[in-house]
Design a protein around this motif. Structure first.
Motif, PDB file in Angstrom:
ATOM      1  N   UNK B   1       0.873  -1.274  -0.053  1.00  0.00           N
ATOM      2  CA  UNK B   1      -0.183   0.050   0.046  1.00  0.00           C
ATOM      3  C   UNK B   1       0.942   1.344  -0.096  1.00  0.00           C
ATOM      4  N   UNK B   2       0.518   2.361  -0.658  1.00  0.00           N
ATOM      5  CA  UNK B   2       1.286   3.415  -1.145  1.00  0.00           C
ATOM      6  C   UNK B   2       2.130   3.618   0.391  1.00  0.00           C
ATOM      7  N   UNK B   8       0.014  12.161  -4.437  1.00  0.00           N
ATOM      8  CA  UNK B   8      -1.574  12.266  -5.259  1.00  0.00           C
ATOM      9  C   UNK B   8      -1.975  13.760  -5.073  1.00  0.00           C
ATOM     10  N   UNK B  26     -17.994   8.622  -1.407  1.00  0.00           N
ATOM     11  CA  UNK B  26     -17.989   8.069  -2.425  1.00  0.00           C
ATOM     12  C   UNK B  26     -19.247   8.550  -3.227  1.00  0.00           C
ATOM     13  N   UNK B 123     -14.647  15.741  -8.184  1.00  0.00           N
ATOM     14  CA  UNK B 123     -13.676  14.562  -7.874  1.00  0.00           C
ATOM     15  C   UNK B 123     -12.236  15.290  -7.209  1.00  0.00           C
ATOM     16  N   UNK B 126     -12.709  15.610  -3.489  1.00  0.00           N
ATOM     17  CA  UNK B 126     -12.851  14.326  -3.104  1.00  0.00           C
ATOM     18  C   UNK B 126     -11.548  13.952  -2.981  1.00  0.00           C
ATOM     19  N   UNK B 127     -10.724  13.760  -3.780  1.00  0.00           N
ATOM     20  CA  UNK B 127      -9.181  13.244  -3.602  1.00  0.00           C
ATOM     21  C   UNK B 127      -8.321  14.184  -2.875  1.00  0.00           C
ATOM     22  N   UNK B 132      -5.700   8.180  -0.828  1.00  0.00           N
ATOM     23  CA  UNK B 132      -6.076   7.183  -1.795  1.00  0.00           C
ATOM     24  C   UNK B 132      -6.405   6.040  -1.014  1.00  0.00           C
ATOM     25  N   UNK B 133      -5.535   5.568   0.062  1.00  0.00           N
ATOM     26  CA  UNK B 133      -5.721   4.069   0.554  1.00  0.00           C
ATOM     27  C   UNK B 133      -7.164   4.539   1.508  1.00  0.00           C
ATOM     28  N   UNK B 135      -9.933   5.931   0.465  1.00  0.00           N
ATOM     29  CA  UNK B 135     -10.729   5.726  -0.467  1.00  0.00           C
ATOM     30  C   UNK B 135     -10.942   4.374  -0.849  1.00  0.00           C
ATOM     31  N   UNK B 136      -9.949   3.587  -0.799  1.00  0.00           N
ATOM     32  CA  UNK B 136     -10.220   1.994  -1.236  1.00  0.00           C
ATOM     33  C   UNK B 136     -10.589   1.375  -0.104  1.00  0.00           C
ATOM     34  N   UNK B 150      -8.570  -4.795  -4.491  1.00  0.00           N
ATOM     35  CA  UNK B 150      -7.200  -5.464  -4.282  1.00  0.00           C
ATOM     36  C   UNK B 150      -6.323  -5.194  -5.373  1.00  0.00           C
ATOM     37  N   UNK B 152      -6.815  -2.329  -7.446  1.00  0.00           N
ATOM     38  CA  UNK B 152      -6.563  -0.764  -6.955  1.00  0.00           C
ATOM     39  C   UNK B 152      -5.395  -0.680  -5.948  1.00  0.00           C
ATOM     40  N   UNK B 156      -1.718   1.189  -6.664  1.00  0.00           N
ATOM     41  CA  UNK B 156      -1.111   2.460  -6.032  1.00  0.00           C
ATOM     42  C   UNK B 156       0.081   2.067  -5.463  1.00  0.00           C
ATOM     43  N   UNK B 220      -7.311  -5.157   3.416  1.00  0.00           N
ATOM     44  CA  UNK B 220      -6.571  -4.742   4.499  1.00  0.00           C
ATOM     45  C   UNK B 220      -7.153  -4.840   5.704  1.00  0.00           C
TER      46      UNK B 220
END
Ligand SMILES: Nc1ncnc2c1ncn2[C@@H]1O[C@H](COP(=O)(O)OP(=O)(O)OP(=O)(O)O)[C@@H](O)[C@H]1O
Ligand SMILES: Nc1ncnc2c1ncn2[C@@H]1O[C@H](COP(=O)(O)OP(=O)(O)OP(=O)(O)O)[C@@H](O)[C@H]1O
Ligand SMILES: [Mg+2]
Ligand SMILES: [Mg+2]
Lengths: 259, 250, 342, 259
Positions: B1-2, B8, B26, B123, B126-127, B132-133, B135-136, B150, B152, B156, B220
């Motif tokens: 993971x990143x 980003x 989201x 967007x 949001x970002x 990012x993680x 978001x996932x 997974x 995605x 990253x 995760x």
């Protein structure tokens, strides 16, 4: 405490003064390092984990740029204009061999440095094979470096630097992950070269075997500088910097260590 | 993971918007985008209303306008296109400032520009306010199929791995007397780019195996509690609901 | 060719959304055969690679940006089902994390850049690989051809969608020419990169190329006395290259679905029919000024319901259908995972 | 030569038989390895670079899948259905810490394993802090692991595995790049745990200090297996496998090595 004096007038191989450095995330690693290493000396750089040894070493060929203070190599200050020349002179073996090897085969990787110095053809091939033979990795010449074992990669990493025949060799823990015989062979190679050597190591007997002089870097400053034998004979000094002689080690009688 | 690089769009912060659980944000953003796209292009006031809503969100999240503006560069190809539409478009023509412009082209340009811009800004917000993680993890919470999450996640991670390997390779090259200056150096870069793919993969593979050997089973572990209260859902729902109100009222 | 929000009308966006959802659901099922715990990271790497490849963006006259697609490369490396998932993930991440490509256009983007490129690329790859044999050169050539064809094919589908419901008053012929032309060029670049990558990976990690699975070697055992003995390697837990026929069939089914939905809408709109008639004579269209696509106007009112509401209902239906599919697949996937126990 | 017999009837912690493995590029690394390690034993795995030590170790929790032969852990054969259970039992410290650390902060990284085992909240936090305190890295808990020095990363890598409290610990050169004090501390940690330990190392004195029994892996097969003291006292055997005692090392009198 500068025990080994460089002869007056001669420009030292490496000279660092008041060097301080902080990483981009704000961690300061060096707090004003001063050192002078004369031509042809072999010096060990000792110190605990996180002392700043790697950070210091990365300044010696301009990979990191001093936040404060100066570094000069054979009289030449390290700055953008002199980088090319400095990198010709200083060969750096990284602590992590993965940082060093990037070409698709071992041959291309070892040839990379000399080729950048303008070498071509048979001469280049000879240089490459020579360097690989020295570290005992000739038979892996056509394999991809990232498919070697850790110790094999370390040996190839050393070969990439030997092939450039630099006048100053800086090695960051070159003996870690090497098997005992390779470790001794590396010591023999280093002894056989007539170059200035600065070697970071956690292996005190190895330092004693190979280097007459040692520096202790601790907390981002040079905490001691003197003959290896004397430093290692001072348990209080060693303990202060998380250094200690290993189990079963007895300081051999003077006169013996590799000359 | 990143590996934790925040390269980003994410802007760390601690505002209401940042603290909203990702699984609420989201759908809210998605809903907002749907309302925007479904709005007839003649309803200028509605678009102004949407813009105001987004401005409100940006202010609440303390995302400065210049930050949003800079990130809007992704939209550029479409802006160019939209600007060309009135000129190359077909249909009834009007003349404006000495140019003959297609009326339909003008409408189309406006339609694309305003909807794309609102979508992009939503967007970006949001970002900018969600790691990012996270978001996932939010997507995982929303029951997006785990395989997609997974992939995605690995993607990253690999972007970081590739960047990291690229950095290592550049340092290694330079420390052996190489600087890429002109085209003659392209072959060297290309040779090592071949190795980059394998190297990044193998590094990532070993890391993945290390994760497996510490009991990783495809998702995760949710260490931080990601549950959302109904108030948080309401708060996030405000975005599409307000937009709908705007659409309905106007 | 990332399509932004508002580029296509609601009908196309929704239909493509349904197609993409169905396609992804099909691929989630299929990917179980391609993926084991080894190849999941490979899918991630391929997704990252596709992401990088798609960053090389340049504007195309027809209204979107042109760039390499990566769908065919993904299909060769991780198999077609997983490839669609990879591209779908890339597009979703680009949409949500980088604001690249509209969120409501996600369906269109996944359909064009994921499903179409992977289906076409994989079909062409298999076809040529069969004739060229399994050599490294043959596989690379097949990969080149697959990638080469996949990009213009995507451009073609884009044009088709644009013809049906593009929100811009440009002649379809112009779009076709501009998109087709540029993407033919892009296709060549895509083919080269794909072939190069595939042959590099084949050289060092043949096990990673899905399109080249099934190689086995024998092992040597050495006893304490130095005696040696040859044994065959135990089969690694890997999927067989799979039945490409099935994937292509699935792809065709999805495409047919697309065609069905789309033609339903197209034919329900009188304007669409008129356009067909007009567009058969391309030269005429360029000068024809009253037959301008007014897609949104066309759908301004559908049976008395304002378009906004109609669009919302459409989206809701799509989400429900897509979500249902996802759930069905997830349940199945969960069961098999447990039975495998890994 | 199997000097240390596991009591009859007791299932051994690790059992490997006729294990052969070739990497995907065709390099064969293991040629039929046989070994048995009893519960609670501490065993050193010695051997030259490229002998296949890392390859062997990666089989012990199913990261690599046997090309031929079998591996079993506490009686459980390693195969897809048992992997989850096996990985709970075997904690593996990789040779390269960069392969092991992947989360954005040290805390999350160490928590990853126990969290996967279902631990949460205060208990998890305590586990994490405990493990970090043991390796002396508690003050780095909120830093990103990739911003640590190599030796610091190694220590965190060890902590990630300690935090899982596995019943079998497999360590691939855990002491390389550690400063001498950390090296000793690690030895103390390993000695204090009541678990089966298999440790790959090139540091023979370290092996002698920590492990009563040693295996020599060379050329992909087990070449020797016996009490460390005996193996290290056989210079011919050592030399044959590129092993040798370091400069200045004298085998201490029996009875002393850490028990
Ligand atoms: N990339 C980085 N970003 C931020 N801080 C760093 C980075 N690399 C190292 N540090 C920090 O700088 C300090 C010095 O690190 P350095 O790598 O120079 O130590 P070292 O003496 O080489 O240690 P070791 O013996 O473990 O290799 C440490 O506190 C370390 O945490
Ligand atoms: N990923 C790989 N692909 C192909 N061959 C490999 C790979 N990793 C290792 N090898 C080869 O397999 C053999 C055994 O490697 P291994 O890493 O197990 O050695 P090792 O005993 O751990 O050595 P070291 O002491 O240097 O770590 C070596 O010949 C090596 O070159
Ligand atoms: Mg260091
Ligand atoms: Mg190893």
């Amino acid at each position: 405490m500068n025990a080994v004096e460089t002869p007056a007038g001669e420009t030292p191989s490496l000279e660092v003064s008041r060097l301080a450095y902080a990483y981009p995330d704000g961690t300061q690693a060096l707090y004003g390092v001063d050192l002078r290493i004369g031509r042809g000396e072999r010096v060990a750089l000792l110190g605990p984990n996180g002392a700043g040894k790697t950070t210091l070493v990365m300044h010696l060929n301009g990979i990191l740029t001093a936040g404060h203070g100066t570094v000069s190599v054979a009289g030449l200050p390290v700055r953008p204009g002199t980088l090319k020349e400095i990198r010709r002179r200083v060969g750096l073996v990284f602590q992590d061999p993965d940082d060093q090897l990037f070409m698709p085969t071992v041959r291309e990787d070892v040839a990379f440095g000399p080729a950048n110095l303008g070498m071509r053809g048979d001469e280049l091939a000879r240089r490459v094979e020579d360097a690989l033979a020295r570290v005992g990795m000739l038979e892996a010449i056509d394999r991809p470096p990232h498919h070697l074992s850790f110790g094999q990669r370390r040996r190839v990493a050393v070969a990439t630097v030997l092939a450039m025949e630099p006048e100053i060799l800086v090695l960051d823990e070159p003996s870690s992950n090497l098997d005992p015989a390779s470790r001794r062979e590396l010591a023999e190679i280093l002894r056989s070269l007539e170059v200035t050597v600065l070697m970071v190591t956690h292996d005190l007997p190895y330092a004693m075997e190979l280097c007459e002089r040692s520096l202790i870097l601790s907390g981002g400053v040079i905490a001691a500088d003197g003959p290896t034998r004397e430093l290692l004979a001072d348990p209080a000094l060693l303990a202060e910097h998380r250094l200690e002689l290993p189990y079963g080690f007895a300081v051999p009688a003077p006169g013996v260590p590799g000359v | 993971m990143g590996a934790g690089h925040h390269h980003h769009i994410y802007r760390p912060g601690d505002t209401v918007v940042h603290r909203l659980p990702p699984q609420c944000k989201l759908p809210a953003v998605l809903g907002f985008a749907v309302v925007v796209v479904a709005t007839p292009r003649e309803m200028f006031a509605a678009f102004a209303g949407y813009a105001l809503i987004l401005a409100g969100v940006a202010a609440a999240a303390r995302v400065p306008p210049w930050f949003v503006l800079r990130r809007m560069a992704v939209e550029l190809p479409f802006v160019v296109f939209a600007l060309a539409l009135p000129v190359i478009g077909l249909g009834e023509r009007v003349s404006f400032a000495g140019m003959s412009l297609s009326l339909e082209g003008l409408w189309a340009a406006w339609n694309i520009l305003v909807k794309a811009t609102l979508g992009v800004v939503a967007s970006i917000l949001l970002a900018a306010t969600t790691e990012p993680r996270m978001l996932l993890l939010g997507a995982q919470r929303l029951r997006v199929p785990p395989l997609l999450v997974q992939i995605a996640m690995f993607m990253l991670r690999y972007m970081d791995v590739i960047l990291d390997e690229m950095r290592r390779m550049r340092i290694a090259r330079e420390s052996r007397g190489f600087t890429a200056r002109d085209v003659r150096h392209i072959p060297v870069i290309a040779r090592s780019a071949g190795a980059l793919f394998i190297r990044s993969y193998e590094r990532g593979e070993r890391v993945h195996l290390a994760m497996l050997s510490r009991g990783y089973g495809g998702s995760m572990p949710m260490i931080s509690d990601l549950s959302a209260s109904w108030r948080q859902w309401m708060l996030a729902g405000l975005l599409p609901v307000l937009a709908l109100l705007v659409l309905g009222v106007l | 060719m990332h399509v932004p929000d508002g580029f296509f009308n609601a009908v196309v966006s929704v239909s493509a959304g349904a197609v993409a959802a169905a396609g992804v659901a099909v691929c989630l099922r299929g990917a179980r055969r391609e993926l084991d715990d080894r190849t999941a990271p490979m899918a991630g790497l391929v997704a990252a690679f596709v992401f990088a490849v798609q960053m090389l963006n340049f504007p195309v006259a027809a209204g979107t940006s042109g760039h390499l697609m990566g769908g065919a490369l993904a299909a060769v490396l991780v198999g077609p089902y997983t490839a669609v998932l990879c591209v779908a993930v890339v597009l979703a991440v680009q949409g949500f994390f980088f604001a690249d490509g509209g969120l409501t256009a996600l369906g269109v983007n996944i359909t064009i850049m994921g499903i179409v490129t992977a289906v076409v690329g994989w079909a062409v790859f298999r076809l040529i690989a069969r004739f060229a044999g399994g050599s490294r050169g043959g596989l690379a050539a097949a990969a080149f051809a697959g990638a080469l064809v996949s990009v213009p094919a995507a451009a073609l589908v884009f044009t088709l969608l644009f013809w049906i419901g593009g929100n811009a008053p440009i002649a379809v012929a112009d779009v076709a020419l501009a998109m087709g032309g540029v993407h033919l060029l892009i296709g060549i670049g895509e083919g080269l990169i794909t072939a190069l990558t595939v042959s590099t990976v084949l050289a060092v990690r043949p096990d990673l190329v899905f399109g080249a699975r099934g190689l086995k070697r024998s092992l040597v055992l050495r006893g304490a006395d130095g005696a040696t003995e040859q044994v065959p390697a135990q089969a690694p837990r890997q999927a067989a290259p799979g039945r490409p026929g099935r994937f292509v069939l699935g792809g065709i089914a999805v495409t047919a679905l697309l065609a069905g939905i789309v033609s339903f809408y197209a034919s329900s709109s009188p304007d669409g029919l008129e356009r067909v008639a007009q567009d058969t004579g391309f030269g005429v269209v360029a000068t024809d000024h009253q037959l301008v696509g007014q897609p949104l106007a066309d759908y301004g009112e559908a049976g008395g319901i304002p378009v906004g509401v109609a669009g919302l209902i459409g989206v809701a239906v799509t989400l429900a259908v897509g979500g249902g599919l996802f759930f069905a697949v997830r349940r199945r996937a969960g069961e098999t995972r447990e039975s495998v126990g890994a």
